[in-house]
Design a protein around this motif. Structure first.
Motif, PDB file in Angstrom:
ATOM      1  N   ALA A 141     -29.309 -26.234  24.437  1.00 25.87           N
ATOM      2  CA  ALA A 141     -30.706 -25.938  24.728  1.00 25.87           C
ATOM      3  C   ALA A 141     -31.577 -26.244  23.523  1.00 25.87           C
ATOM      4  CB  ALA A 141     -30.847 -24.469  25.126  1.00 25.87           C
ATOM      5  N   GLN A 142     -31.109 -25.858  22.326  1.00 24.24           N
ATOM      6  CA  GLN A 142     -31.915 -26.132  21.138  1.00 24.24           C
ATOM      7  C   GLN A 142     -32.017 -27.627  20.873  1.00 24.24           C
ATOM      8  OE1 GLN A 142     -31.608 -23.204  17.747  1.00 24.24           O
ATOM      9  NE2 GLN A 142     -29.755 -22.546  18.877  1.00 24.24           N
ATOM     10  N   LYS A 143     -30.932 -28.357  21.109  1.00 28.49           N
ATOM     11  CA  LYS A 143     -30.995 -29.818  20.933  1.00 28.49           C
ATOM     12  C   LYS A 143     -32.047 -30.431  21.841  1.00 28.49           C
ATOM     13  CE  LYS A 143     -26.179 -30.469  19.531  1.00 28.49           C
ATOM     14  NZ  LYS A 143     -24.877 -31.074  19.923  1.00 28.49           N
ATOM     15  N   GLU A 144     -32.049 -30.014  23.056  1.00 25.34           N
ATOM     16  CA  GLU A 144     -33.054 -30.520  23.988  1.00 25.34           C
ATOM     17  C   GLU A 144     -34.452 -30.100  23.553  1.00 25.34           C
ATOM     18  OE1 GLU A 144     -32.538 -32.626  26.471  1.00 25.34           O
ATOM     19  OE2 GLU A 144     -30.405 -32.674  25.943  1.00 25.34           O
ATOM     20  N   GLY A 145     -34.556 -28.862  23.006  1.00 26.80           N
ATOM     21  CA  GLY A 145     -35.850 -28.406  22.511  1.00 26.80           C
ATOM     22  C   GLY A 145     -36.342 -29.262  21.378  1.00 26.80           C
ATOM     23  N   PHE A 146     -35.454 -29.610  20.492  1.00 25.58           N
ATOM     24  CA  PHE A 146     -35.859 -30.501  19.407  1.00 25.58           C
ATOM     25  C   PHE A 146     -36.322 -31.871  19.949  1.00 25.58           C
ATOM     26  CE2 PHE A 146     -33.278 -27.678  16.607  1.00 25.58           C
ATOM     27  CZ  PHE A 146     -34.288 -27.368  15.713  1.00 25.58           C
ATOM     28  N   LEU A 147     -35.655 -32.339  20.988  1.00 28.56           N
ATOM     29  CA  LEU A 147     -36.085 -33.615  21.594  1.00 28.56           C
ATOM     30  C   LEU A 147     -37.506 -33.501  22.134  1.00 28.56           C
ATOM     31  CD1 LEU A 147     -32.845 -34.699  23.506  1.00 28.56           C
ATOM     32  CD2 LEU A 147     -33.748 -35.642  21.389  1.00 28.56           C
ATOM     33  N   VAL A 148     -37.766 -32.358  22.730  1.00 27.63           N
ATOM     34  CA  VAL A 148     -39.121 -32.158  23.263  1.00 27.63           C
ATOM     35  C   VAL A 148     -40.149 -32.169  22.130  1.00 27.63           C
ATOM     36  CG1 VAL A 148     -40.641 -30.551  24.463  1.00 27.63           C
ATOM     37  CG2 VAL A 148     -38.315 -30.937  25.289  1.00 27.63           C
ATOM     38  N   ASP A 177     -53.905 -30.241  23.848  1.00 26.49           N
ATOM     39  CA  ASP A 177     -53.861 -30.162  25.306  1.00 26.49           C
ATOM     40  C   ASP A 177     -53.131 -28.879  25.682  1.00 26.49           C
ATOM     41  OD1 ASP A 177     -52.106 -30.871  27.928  1.00 26.49           O
ATOM     42  OD2 ASP A 177     -54.062 -31.891  27.976  1.00 26.49           O
ATOM     43  N   LYS A 178     -53.666 -28.189  26.679  1.00 25.98           N
ATOM     44  CA  LYS A 178     -53.060 -26.914  27.076  1.00 25.98           C
ATOM     45  C   LYS A 178     -51.629 -27.093  27.595  1.00 25.98           C
ATOM     46  CE  LYS A 178     -57.288 -24.364  28.141  1.00 25.98           C
ATOM     47  NZ  LYS A 178     -58.029 -23.592  29.146  1.00 25.98           N
ATOM     48  N   ASP A 179     -51.413 -28.239  28.283  1.00 30.01           N
ATOM     49  CA  ASP A 179     -50.054 -28.475  28.780  1.00 30.01           C
ATOM     50  C   ASP A 179     -49.074 -28.677  27.635  1.00 30.01           C
ATOM     51  OD1 ASP A 179     -50.989 -28.270  31.346  1.00 30.01           O
ATOM     52  OD2 ASP A 179     -51.226 -30.421  31.624  1.00 30.01           O
ATOM     53  N   ILE A 180     -49.528 -29.405  26.631  1.00 33.01           N
ATOM     54  CA  ILE A 180     -48.648 -29.608  25.480  1.00 33.01           C
ATOM     55  C   ILE A 180     -48.417 -28.286  24.761  1.00 33.01           C
ATOM     56  CG2 ILE A 180     -48.482 -30.712  23.222  1.00 33.01           C
ATOM     57  CD1 ILE A 180     -49.896 -33.121  24.416  1.00 33.01           C
ATOM     58  N   ALA A 181     -49.502 -27.464  24.647  1.00 32.21           N
ATOM     59  CA  ALA A 181     -49.351 -26.159  24.014  1.00 32.21           C
ATOM     60  C   ALA A 181     -48.331 -25.320  24.780  1.00 32.21           C
ATOM     61  CB  ALA A 181     -50.706 -25.446  23.966  1.00 32.21           C
ATOM     62  N   THR A 182     -48.403 -25.409  26.099  1.00 32.61           N
ATOM     63  CA  THR A 182     -47.430 -24.633  26.898  1.00 32.61           C
ATOM     64  C   THR A 182     -46.013 -25.120  26.630  1.00 32.61           C
ATOM     65  OG1 THR A 182     -49.084 -24.305  28.632  1.00 32.61           O
ATOM     66  CG2 THR A 182     -46.782 -23.993  29.239  1.00 32.61           C
ATOM     67  N   LEU A 183     -45.848 -26.482  26.554  1.00 31.25           N
ATOM     68  CA  LEU A 183     -44.517 -27.012  26.258  1.00 31.25           C
ATOM     69  C   LEU A 183     -44.003 -26.490  24.907  1.00 31.25           C
ATOM     70  CD1 LEU A 183     -44.733 -30.759  27.379  1.00 31.25           C
ATOM     71  CD2 LEU A 183     -43.293 -28.985  28.333  1.00 31.25           C
ATOM     72  N   ILE A 184     -44.897 -26.552  23.917  1.00 30.03           N
ATOM     73  CA  ILE A 184     -44.471 -26.106  22.574  1.00 30.03           C
ATOM     74  C   ILE A 184     -44.099 -24.631  22.602  1.00 30.03           C
ATOM     75  CG2 ILE A 184     -45.324 -25.655  20.250  1.00 30.03           C
ATOM     76  CD1 ILE A 184     -46.831 -28.309  20.441  1.00 30.03           C
ATOM     77  N   GLU A 186     -43.104 -22.917  25.149  1.00 24.79           N
ATOM     78  CA  GLU A 186     -41.840 -22.770  25.890  1.00 24.79           C
ATOM     79  C   GLU A 186     -40.642 -23.061  24.983  1.00 24.79           C
ATOM     80  OE1 GLU A 186     -40.965 -21.908  28.878  1.00 24.79           O
ATOM     81  OE2 GLU A 186     -42.677 -22.122  30.231  1.00 24.79           O
ATOM     82  N   VAL A 187     -40.770 -24.154  24.199  1.00 28.25           N
ATOM     83  CA  VAL A 187     -39.671 -24.509  23.310  1.00 28.25           C
ATOM     84  C   VAL A 187     -39.482 -23.440  22.237  1.00 28.25           C
ATOM     85  CG1 VAL A 187     -38.859 -26.176  21.620  1.00 28.25           C
ATOM     86  CG2 VAL A 187     -39.903 -26.966  23.739  1.00 28.25           C
ATOM     87  N   ASP A 226     -53.225 -16.823  30.593  1.00 23.62           N
ATOM     88  CA  ASP A 226     -52.078 -16.255  31.344  1.00 23.62           C
ATOM     89  C   ASP A 226     -50.749 -16.684  30.736  1.00 23.62           C
ATOM     90  OD1 ASP A 226     -53.829 -15.043  33.042  1.00 23.62           O
ATOM     91  OD2 ASP A 226     -53.769 -16.649  34.554  1.00 23.62           O
ATOM     92  N   VAL A 227     -50.717 -17.972  30.371  1.00 26.85           N
ATOM     93  CA  VAL A 227     -49.488 -18.470  29.747  1.00 26.85           C
ATOM     94  C   VAL A 227     -49.244 -17.761  28.427  1.00 26.85           C
ATOM     95  CG1 VAL A 227     -48.400 -20.505  28.721  1.00 26.85           C
ATOM     96  CG2 VAL A 227     -49.648 -20.713  30.871  1.00 26.85           C
ATOM     97  N   TYR A 228     -50.304 -17.580  27.700  1.00 28.54           N
ATOM     98  CA  TYR A 228     -50.176 -16.899  26.402  1.00 28.54           C
ATOM     99  C   TYR A 228     -49.609 -15.493  26.575  1.00 28.54           C
ATOM    100  CZ  TYR A 228     -51.697 -14.076  22.456  1.00 28.54           C
ATOM    101  OH  TYR A 228     -51.713 -13.184  21.414  1.00 28.54           O
ATOM    102  N   GLU A 229     -50.218 -14.765  27.486  1.00 25.32           N
ATOM    103  CA  GLU A 229     -49.781 -13.372  27.667  1.00 25.32           C
ATOM    104  C   GLU A 229     -48.321 -13.311  28.104  1.00 25.32           C
ATOM    105  OE1 GLU A 229     -51.088  -9.312  30.077  1.00 25.32           O
ATOM    106  OE2 GLU A 229     -52.319 -11.125  30.195  1.00 25.32           O
ATOM    107  N   LYS A 230     -47.983 -14.224  29.005  1.00 23.12           N
ATOM    108  CA  LYS A 230     -46.611 -14.216  29.522  1.00 23.12           C
ATOM    109  C   LYS A 230     -45.604 -14.590  28.434  1.00 23.12           C
ATOM    110  CE  LYS A 230     -43.654 -16.688  32.777  1.00 23.12           C
ATOM    111  NZ  LYS A 230     -43.611 -17.771  33.789  1.00 23.12           N
ATOM    112  N   LEU A 231     -45.882 -15.733  27.778  1.00 24.98           N
ATOM    113  CA  LEU A 231     -44.914 -16.203  26.794  1.00 24.98           C
ATOM    114  C   LEU A 231     -44.909 -15.344  25.528  1.00 24.98           C
ATOM    115  CD1 LEU A 231     -45.337 -20.066  27.119  1.00 24.98           C
ATOM    116  CD2 LEU A 231     -43.519 -18.618  28.011  1.00 24.98           C
TER     117      LEU A 231
END
Length: 2013
Positions: A141-148, A177-184, A186-187, A226-231
């Motif tokens: 999982a961490q390897k994939e996270g680093f790829l992201v 970008d909010k989507d990129i922020a969400t990806l980061i 998440e990782v 919402d993403v912030y509060e959740k994550l």
């Protein structure tokens, strides 16, 4: 391999979606997506060819067109399959993950032709990461996270593919970008989750997380809300998990890292989304810190402070919830710190103070106060250890600070702490205040309570007055806060949650107030409030009750009585309040909500409350308070309230007892007794019921009964008063008959308790009660009245026995009581059953003591019922019965009576089994019971010899060592306990019986004495008695008569004492009296057997006095029979007959009372036997009338008939298995060919037959013809095993039947008696001359020893051949050892008598068989002195005779005949004294439990009379001769008429004199350097001196006190009666006074004295010439010089004197030359001849001669002297000194004229003693202790006075010494030995010898003072002059001594000769001037000193030397 054409999209998706077999899914995907391989694997480089780019784009588009739909569906299906629940197979998951990554790569390769956002694939990759998380593949999982993150980084920086050291890409304009922020985000969350879930221990992972959290902060602001509060919540949650893990594994991580993580985590908690979770996570982290405290102390503190700071920051805004949360966390941390280290406590406390200061700045004073309260408590590390579960790392013992100092330190800390009551009114803070105060006051109060002694005494003893207002205020505030908090709470019970602390604080506040004497009222008020509160529970009251009691005890011990009363008043208030709570709870126990309270709980607590109230009364009494009555009535009132609620409440016994005790102490004037209030007068106003008053008054009555020792008069008055109240006021109705009777019974008991004098009153009250209850029971036949009536009957029976021992009324009373108890189906209560058991124990033991056993079956039955009612099993009942030995009557032969066996069998069929009994004993707690039970039947194991049969030998599985160990364990566990004494004594008593049965009398006496000693202690504890002294007219001895003998008053009260401990042995006074009398009889009988006649007589008379006083017929008969035997052996014929006839009449008069038939028969047989022995021995010794002999035989035969009656027959004693004696396996011939009709019963009297005696040659030595038994004799059935007598023990043990074992014991008793009777009959027949019939009777005796049955005539047929086998092979057991020895002796004696009698069958018995039988008898009777003497003497004579007659020659042996003869001769001398000596040596060697002495088994051979086995006899004799002293020993005995007749027949000896020979002298000469010489010389009577002498002796002078002959009558009176006449006249002339002191009378007196002197000299010359003739040379010692020819010419060996042969001529030649100087000799004289002055025979008068009672005493004296010298560590004067003892005559102590009536003697010696600087006393008598010290500390003790001096130091005291000085006793008869019939002689010389004195010079008869003074002066002068001689060599020494002796001037020196000087070989010289073993010794001066006397024979012959040669030395004084 599958082709891509065969794989379709639909099949692949279908398999992916639904197939359960995914094993090849990755392979299928790879095949299907193979077209992507070129694009995916193609290097990512810019192609220079545009054509190539176009081709690639074309390819990608075609692939997208073809596969994009498939890939989209696959990316949708794969996550679903991976996230299935339950999970798919891990192998399939791996396939799917590979397929998943392949699909993502394919999609990523198509991005250039797709219209989606660039990070589309990364969104899909996030889904892959989640799947990895789900499967726990955190690294993937961490390897994939680093790829992201790498991809996003590329988006933000097109020029670089790296993140420049960051983990999270920087936020920039290109990627905002909010989507990129969400990806980061998440990782980032993924990274935190992976590290958390993976529990990584790699610090780099956590450092990375710190960076990630820091780097994502900008991205958090970009992300959608919402993403912030959740994550963010997820992020913080997993950060907290990581923090908890790091804290939990703090030892594995860097502390700084952990701290940073904590700071980071709590910084995230401060954000609004997680603020509400902070308190919970804070608790978790703190909990983890406290669970992991270790070496990381500083980091732990950092973490805690971090958490506290974070929480404190949140509540500084004044939010009440935050404040509450924070303070709760503070409380949690403080409590945890308390259990941690002191440093942690201090650090946290410091931080709390810091935070408190910060809170004070923001005006939050409650928080400030509370935190400071916690800080102060934590700073008090010594205090923290007292908290519940406190710090065990700070042990109290290691503290260097005292409790008062701790309190002062805390007082100073609290000084700065202030609060206002306003804050306490805010209910928000009340719980917090309470918790904080609880934190402080809890351990503080625990410390005060646990250290109450130091608090109360330490503060009082301080040099300054200590006041602790702040601490007391803290306790006060705690109370206020608690009450406020408790009042405000409705949902929970604050008190119950904090019960321990509240109660402890209340008690501690009270304790501290008493210690400081401040605020007592406030603390008392709070306690009273607690105690009286409705909400307090019983457990809280119990705590207060116990604590206040302990505080009160401390105050009581430091003498603060006023404060003590306050504490105990509160204690009692709590106790009685608790009692009421319990009673109320019990009455409402049907309510399910109530707590179940048992009756036992209430009873126990009521008892405690009464005890504490009683103690309060005692304190008030000591304090002198006037509130005693009020406290007493209040307590009784509380008890009464409880009784109204719970009617089974216990009586306030302790309370009433204390009240009564105070009254007894307070009231000194007996006249005031009538004014003392009773409970009735005190509580009249309380409206108590009559029943309650009855209970309390009866208890008050009992209390006054028990307190009578304090004030007997008052107690008696009050008992009368209370009894009258009960009878007149309480029980005054017709319905109160039962209670009235109970009071009368109690009154009777009390009367008995007041002493023996009140017994009649006691019986009167009991009779009244019986009359009243009899009327009551006539109306009501069952119920408590029956029990009371039975109790009254029993008590009256017991009291009647005490008042009138000879009354028989007890039989009717006991019978009535048992009928009443038997009529009751069951008992009414446990108390009733218990009282019944107590009474029946007394009754059973009392009846057993009397011998009345008729009612025992009913007694046992009733007792078993009572035990059953008490829930005791039958096994426990049996154990208790056995433990108290209540299963047999007095002196019963069986330990278990038939009544008990039968009764027990009715309850349990298994009880007839021995195994059942043994198992019951094993289940008991005491090993002694099992051992004691097995030992009581140990007799069976000794029935047969180990060699008698080839069967397993019967054993009892208990050894002597086990018995001794069991007794030792008892005395070690509880040495002062009556039970231990009783049980241990029984073990020793039975062990003594066991030894007696085996003939081991000395060892048996040891054990018997120990049992008697223990039982004497019990008797003295139980009974009191008084005696008076009287003189016996016949024996001229003092005796003691009992005047009073009764129980102690305390023991008389034991009738109503219950069996409190059922495991213990219940001892009644009757049982103690029984066992004491049994032991007294046992020891007395044993003392008689071993020859200690005086000791035996004292014990037996004492026992008889008690038995007669108590009217105990069995014991009276037993003691009388034993005394009859003793007096018979003392030749007091009239006394003996009177005792035995008295026993006969007593038994006859009590025939109906003694109901045990077998015991009655045993006593009748014993009486007949004693009478038979008396008449037989009297005939032998006196009148010789056949009438007496006929009477004896009549008694014997009468007794024999009583042993053959039907009652003795049973399966054991009268087996029907045939006449077989031994099994076929035993090689003993048995001639049973005689026909039954030829047999004539030997016990039938026959008339003597006259026959002419014809001399017949002695039988040739031959082997006896033996008839070998065939395999089938008459009476043997083919194929069957015929069992013999020696199979019987095994058979009985195998039967496992208790009845058989008991019958076997009875059979042994019967056979022992039968053997004694038959032996008596045989002796009578032998005396009468009917030798043949005598042999038949002795043959019958042998049959009794070996036959299975003795009831049929055929059983007595034993041929001579068979008897020979029985004699030569010891096949009998040990149980009849003494009887067997006696039978063998008599068989051998009469066989010798019949050797020349043709008509006697026994005449054919070979001499070797006779000797073998005698040797076996010698071994068996080695501890019975009288029989041992007879056997030894006969053996000595036989061996002596055998050397002179070939017909008597023995079988060849290594030992010569003279060695055998001399050994047996010396063994026959001093036998009684030898046994006494060995017992003393054994006593010194070995010590057992409680100082008891046991014999040693390693004594030297000379200190044993015989070996333990006949096989060791020769070796024993070899050792005897090897250990002989170097001095010549002459043993002399005189054999009387019996031997004269025997020798006449054996030797065919006819003397030439006109008078027949009536005696022979047996003389043995022993020397360690040569073969012994033994001679038998016939003795001619010396009837008188000259006719002139006879007439002179007839002129008797008057004398106030007639002369008492010390030896009574011996053989000397027959052969030399003239000697006694001389001594009698000497006494008369020396003791009588002249009628008128005139010259004529004095001259006449002197002429008479001189004539006596001449007569004595003539007598001694005649004695030498007539008795010894030429054999007198054997009396001399060896020559000092080289042996002369005459010495060498004396042949060695055995000789018969009086025969004219070659030996006679040799002896004549040997004495023809002048007698040369000789070495010393020691005479060992038979006691029958020791009164003669043998040392004054002409041949010995000038020689050095000593005398000793036995050879053993010679060796013992040598050994003891040198042992004492070594023990005193005196200088080792070379090894040569060990040849003989040495003394310094100037190291002396004198006792001169202690009576003050010998002034001449005193004047002669007093100044002389002073000139010599000797110690001593003159004219006065020193104490016994002074004389004892003198004997132990000096070399020489001199006595010049009357007698032997035993009037100043008793013989018993002398014999106790372990070492004793040489002794010079110059009193009249000081060396005379008083003979005591057949018992041990008594005399001062023996006392000193036993004490270890090497030499005693004493007088044989009366002497005059002046003449004996001359003798004494002469020997003392010679001793001192010899001491003064100095020498350098032996030759010079002897020459100088010779010169000094030559020049000695001795008055009236008539000697012409000169003593030659002792010399030895020239090479033996001395090297010391202080000692020389060649000097003359003490005894060498006796001859010259005798000549110093005016009357050299009459006075000079009186002094003799007892002891061994003793030299003279010169010590440094």
């Amino acid at each position: 391999m599958e082709d891509s054409a065969s794989i379709t999209e639909s099949s692949l998706l279908s398999k992916l979606q639904s197939s359960s077999d995914l094993s090849s899914i990755h392979h299928l995907f790879s095949v299907y997506l193979r077209p992507f391989s070129d694009i995916i694997n193609k290097p990512n480089k810019q192609s220079k060819s545009s054509k190539t780019n176009e081709e690639t784009s074309t390819t990608i588009r075609s692939l997208a067109k073809k596969f994009l739909s498939f890939l989209s569906k696959a990316l949708s299906y794969i996550p679903k399959r991976l996230n299935e629940t339950p999970k798919i197979d891990p192998c399939y998951a791996s396939e799917l993950f590979e397929a998943y990554k392949l699909c993502l790569n394919c999609v990523e390769s198509l991005l250039s032709v797709m219209t989606c956002k660039p990070h589309y694939v990364q969104v899909q990759r996030i889904r892959l990461i989640r799947c990895y998380e789900y499967w726990g593949r955190y690294e993937d999982a961490q390897k994939e996270g680093f790829l992201v993150l790498e991809f996003i980084g590329k988006l933000s920086d097109k020029r670089s593919v790296k993140l420049n050291g960051r983990v999270i890409p920087e936020l920039g304009k290109d990627n905002c970008d909010k989507d990129i922020a969400t990806l980061i985000l998440e990782v980032a969350v993924t990274f935190v989750k992976c590290v958390s879930n993976g529990r990584s221990k790699d610090e780099e992972d956590y450092r990375r997380l710190l960076s990630i959290v820091d780097e994502i902060q900008p991205w958090l602001r970009v992300a959608d809300e919402d993403v912030y509060e959740k994550l963010h919540k997820v992020l913080v949650a997993y950060l907290n998990k990581c923090t908890l893990f790091l804290v939990g594994e703090l030892a594995s991580f860097n502390g700084s890292l952990v701290h940073r993580f904590c700071v980071l985590t709590f910084s995230e908690f401060t954000k609004p989304s997680m603020n509400d979770q902070m308190e919970k996570y804070a608790h978790w982290i703190c909990s983890s810190v406290f669970s992991q405290l270790g070496d990381q102390y500083l980091y732990s503190v950092d973490i805690l402070t971090c958490v506290l700071d974070a929480m404190a920051l949140e509540c500084k805004d004044g939010n009440k919830k935050s404040l509450v949360d924070f303070l709760e966390l503070v409380d949690y941390c403080a409590v945890k710190c308390r259990n941690a280290t002191v440093n942690l406590c201090s650090a946290v406390a410091t931080h709390l103070n810091k935070l408190a200061s910060e809170f004070s700045q923001v005006n939050l004073s409650p928080v400030d106060f509370i935190m400071r309260l916690y800080a102060i408590t934590l700073f008090m590390s010594d205090l923290n250890s007292y908290s519940n579960g406190g710090n065990t790392k700070i042990p109290k013992a290691e503290k260097d600070i005292s409790i008062p100092n701790i309190l002062l330190k805390l007082e100073n800390q609290l000084q700065s702490l202030t609060t206002t009551d306003d804050s306490l009114t805010q209910m928000t803070y009340v719980p917090l205040y309470f918790t904080a105060y609880k934190f402080l006051c809890g351990p503080l109060s625990e410390m005060i309570i646990s250290e109450r002694k130091d608090v109360l005494s330490g503060l009082e003893e301080a040099s300054f007055s200590i006041k602790l207002p702040n601490i007391q205020d803290a306790f006060h505030q705690f109370g206020k806060v608690f009450l406020s908090y408790h009042a405000s709470e409705r949902e929970r019970d604050v008190y119950e949650d904090n019960r321990r602390t509240v109660n402890t604080v209340a008690a501690a506040a009270f304790t501290l107030s008493l210690a400081t004497k401040d605020n007592v009222k406030e603390s008392t008020t709070f306690l009273k409030h607690l105690i009286s509160a409705d909400w307090i529970q019983p457990n809280g009251l119990q705590y207060l009750f116990a604590t206040l009691h302990n505080v009160g005890l401390v105050l009581y011990r430091i003498k603060r009585l006023k404060e003590t009363t306050k504490s105990f008043k509160l204690c009692c208030q709590a106790a009685w309040t608790c009692v009421l709570h319990f009673c109320k709870m019990y009455t409402s126990r049907k309510d399910e909500s109530s707590i179940d309270v048992t009756e036992d709980t209430i009873a126990s607590f009521v008892t405690d409350a009464c005890a504490k109230s009683a103690f309060l009364l005692d304190i008030l009494h000591q304090y002198g308070s006037d509130k005693i009555s009020k406290v007493f009535t209040d307590s009784l009132g509380s008890w009464y309230v409880g009784q109204t609620l719970f009617d089974q409440i216990p009586t306030p016994v302790a309370l009433i007892k204390q009240w009564v005790k105070i009254q007894c102490k307070q009231i000194k004037d007996p006249e005031v007794g009538h004014t003392i209030p009773t409970i009735y007068s005190l509580m009249t106003s309380s409206k108590m019921s009559i029943e309650t008053f009855g209970i309390l008054l009866e208890q008050e009555l009992q209390a006054y009964k028990e307190m009578k020792s304090y004030n007997p008069t008052l107690c008696k008055t009050m008992q009368t008063t209370i009894t009258n109240i009960l009878l007149e006021e309480i029980y005054n109705t017709k319905d109160s008959c039962l209670q009235n009777s109970r009071v009368l019974i109690a009154k009777g008991k009390e009367s008995r308790a007041y002493g023996f004098e009140s017994l009649n009153d006691c019986i009167k009250y009991l009779s009244e009660a019986i009359s009243m209850l009899h009327d009551y029971n006539s109306k009501e036949s069952s119920g408590p009245g029956c029990h009371l009536l039975a109790e009254a009957y029993c008590l009256r029976a017991l009291c009647t026995q005490e008042a009138e021992p000879n009354s028989k009324h007890f039989i009717q009373d006991v019978g009535n009581a048992l009928k009443l108890w038997s009529s009751q189906e069951h008992f009414q209560s446990n108390e009733q059953a218990q009282s019944t058991l107590t009474l029946l124990y007394h009754v059973a033991d009392f009846l057993s003591l009397k011998g009345y056993m008729e009612e025992h079956s009913n007694i046992y039955e009733t007792m078993i019922r009572a035990f059953t009612w008490k829930n005791k099993s039958l096994e426990e009942c049996l154990t208790m019965f056995w433990q108290s030995r209540s299963l047999s009557h007095a002196l019963c032969g069986s330990p278990v009576n038939d009544a008990f066996i039968t009764t027990l069998l009715n309850h349990c069929n298994m009880s007839k089994s021995m195994e059942f009994w043994i198992s019951c004993m094993k289940e008991s707690k005491s090993k002694s019971l099992e051992v004691g039970f097995l030992q009581s039947f140990s007799l069976i194991s000794t029935l047969s010899s180990q060699d008698s049969c080839k069967h397993n030998h019967a054993t009892t599985n208990t050894t002597i060592d086990e018995v001794k160990q069991a007794a030792s364990d008892l005395m070690t566990s509880d040495p002062m306990s009556n039970n231990s004494l009783f049980l241990a004594a029984y073990l020793y008593y039975d062990l003594g019986e066991r030894m007696i049965a085996q003939g081991l009398m000395i060892e048996g006496l040891y054990y018997a004495k120990e049992a008697h000693r223990m039982r004497t202690k019990l008797l003295q504890k139980t009974f009191s008695y008084s005696i008076e002294q009287q003189n016996d007219d016949i024996t001229q001895k003092r005796k003691y008569i009992i005047k009073t003998f009764h129980m102690h008053s305390s023991k008389a009260c034991s009738y109503d004492k219950g069996l409190e401990d059922f495991e213990a042995c219940f001892l009644t006074p009757w049982n103690i009296l029984k066992v004491y009398l049994e032991s007294t009889l046992q020891v007395g009988t044993l003392q008689e057997t071993v020859g200690n006649g005086n000791e035996a007589e004292s014990l037996l008379l004492w026992g008889k006095n008690i038995a007669s006083f108590q009217d105990l017929p069995i014991f009276t008969v037993g003691f009388s029979c034993a005394l009859g035997k003793l007096y018979r052996k003392q030749q007091h014929w009239e006394l003996s007959e009177r005792e035995v006839e008295s026993a006969k009449h007593i038994l006859s008069d009590n025939s109906s009372l003694v109901t045990c038939l077998k015991c009655k028969l045993v006593m009748e047989v014993t009486i007949d036997q004693q009478l038979g022995d008396l008449f037989r021995i009297r005939f032998n010794s006196t009148n010789k009338h056949l009438e007496g002999l006929s009477k004896a035989e009549t008694f014997y035969r009468s007794a024999t008939g009583k042993l053959n009656i039907f009652e003795w027959r049973n399966s054991v004693s009268d087996s029907e298995e045939g006449p077989r004696i031994f099994c076929d396996t035993l090689s003993i011939t048995e001639n049973q060919t005689e026909k039954d009709d030829d047999f004539q019963e030997t016990t039938r009297p026959k008339l003597p037959r006259k026959s002419k005696k014809i001399s017949k040659p002695l039988p040739e030595k031959k082997t006896s013809s033996r008839v070998t038994r065939s395999s089938k004799q008459k009476g043997e059935v083919s194929g069957e095993v015929v069992k013999c007598w020696h199979c019987l023990p095994c058979e009985i043990m195998a039967s496992n039947s208790l009845e058989n074992v008991v019958q076997m014991k009875w059979e042994c008793i019967r056979r022992r008696l039968l053997l004694r009777l038959l032996t008596g009959i045989g002796k009578c027949l032998g005396i009468r001359g009917e030798i043949k019939r005598a042999h038949e009777v002795f043959s019958e005796c042998m049959s009794v020893l070996v036959n299975r049955s003795t009831f049929r005539p055929s059983c007595f047929r034993i041929s001579v051949a068979f008897m020979v086998d029985l004699i030569e092979k010891n096949v009998t057991g040990d149980v009849f050892a003494i009887e067997h020895a006696s039978i063998l002796y008599n068989i051998c004696w009469f066989s010798l008598k019949s050797l020349r009698n043709d008509g006697c069958e026994m005449s054919v018995m070979p001499l070797t068989t006779i000797v073998s039988g005698l040797k076996l008898s010698f071994i068996l009777c080695r501890e019975v002195p009288l029989l041992f003497q007879k056997v030894s003497r006969l053996l000595a004579v036989l061996y002596t005779v055998s050397s002179s007659n070939k017909a008597f020659s023995m079988m060849s042996s290594v030992l010569s005949e003279s060695q055998w003869a001399s050994f047996f001769h010396q063994a026959s001398l001093g036998t009684h004294l030898n046994h006494q000596l060995f017992s003393r040596i054994g006593k010194q060697k070995t010590t057992d439990v409680d100082g008891f002495s046991l014999p040693t088994s390693t004594s030297p051979s000379l200190l044993k009379v015989a070996p333990e086995s006949i096989s060791n006899l020769e070796e024993f004799i070899f050792k005897f001769f090897k250990d002989l002293p170097c001095t010549t020993i002459i043993c002399i005995s005189m054999l009387g008429d019996d031997y004269a007749n025997l020798l006449k027949d054996l030797l065919l000896y006819n003397n030439d004199h006109s008078t027949p020979t009536h005696a022979w002298i047996l003389l043995t000469r022993l020397n360690s350097d040569s073969i012994p010489v033994v001679i038998l010389v016939p003795v001619n009577s010396i009837l008188s001196g000259s006719s002139e002498g006879d007439s002179f002796l007839l002129n008797k002078r008057s004398c106030e006190k007639p002369w008492h002959c010390p030896w009574g009558h011996t053989i000397i009176d027959n052969v030399a009666p003239f000697f006694k006449k001389i001594l009698e006249e000497n006494y008369t002339s020396s003791s009588g006074s002249l009628l008128e002191d005139t010259k004529k009378n004095r001259s006449l007196w002197w002429s008479q004295r001189i004539k006596l002197d001449q007569l004595l000299g003539d007598f001694l010359k005649d004695m030498e010439d007539s008795w010894f003739g030429p054999w007198k040379v054997l009396l001399l010692g060896d020559s000092v010089q080289k042996k002369s020819e005459s010495d060498e010419s004396i042949p060695k060996g055995c000789y018969i004197g009086g025969l004219k042969d070659e030996t006679h001529d040799l002896i004549l030649n040997a004495i023809s030359e002048e007698v040369a100087d000789r070495k010393p000799v020691i005479l060992v004289l038979d006691f029958q001849i020791q009164m003669l002055p043998w040392e004054n025979l002409p041949v010995l008068r000038n020689q050095e001669v000593y005398r000793m009672p036995s050879v053993a005493t010679i060796s013992s004296t040598f050994d003891k002297y040198f042992q004492n010298q070594n023990n005193q560590n005196q200088e080792k004067e070379k090894e040569k000194e060990k040849d003989f003892p040495m003394i310094d005559p100037l190291d002396a102590y004198y006792l001169l004229n202690p009576g003050g009536d010998l002034p001449t003697t005193q004047s002669n010696f007093q100044n002389w003693f002073k000139d010599q600087n000797l110690q001593g006393t003159s004219g006065t008598s020193p104490t016994v202790d002074e004389l004892t010290t003198a004997l132990k500390s000096h070399d020489l003790f001199m006595y010049f006075g009357h007698g032997s001096g035993v009037q100043y130091i008793p013989g018993d005291e002398i014999q106790k010494l372990d070492g004793c000085a040489a002794t010079l006793l110059m009193g009249c008869s000081s060396g005379s030995l008083s003979l005591n019939g057949s018992y041990t002689p008594k005399g001062a010389p023996l006392y000193y010898l036993f004490a270890g004195s090497p030499i005693i010079v004493a007088n044989l008869w009366e002497v005059t003072d002046k003449d004996i003074d001359r003798f004494g002066k002469a020997v003392l002068d010679a001793w001192i002059k010899t001491r003064s001689a100095t020498s350098d060599t032996c030759a010079q020494c002897t020459e100088e001594v010779a010169e000094r002796l030559k020049n000695m001037k001795i008055d009236v020196d008539k000697r012409k000769g000169k003593k030659k000087i002792l010399r030895k070989k020239s090479d033996e010289c001395c090297d010391s001037s202080r000692w020389c073993k060649h000097r003359p010794k003490i005894g060498s001066f006796m001859g010259q000193a005798r000549e110093a006397c005016t009357l050299p024979f009459l006075i000079g012959a009186s002094p003799v030397c007892y002891g061994v040669p003793t030299g003279i030395r010169n010590k440094d004084l």
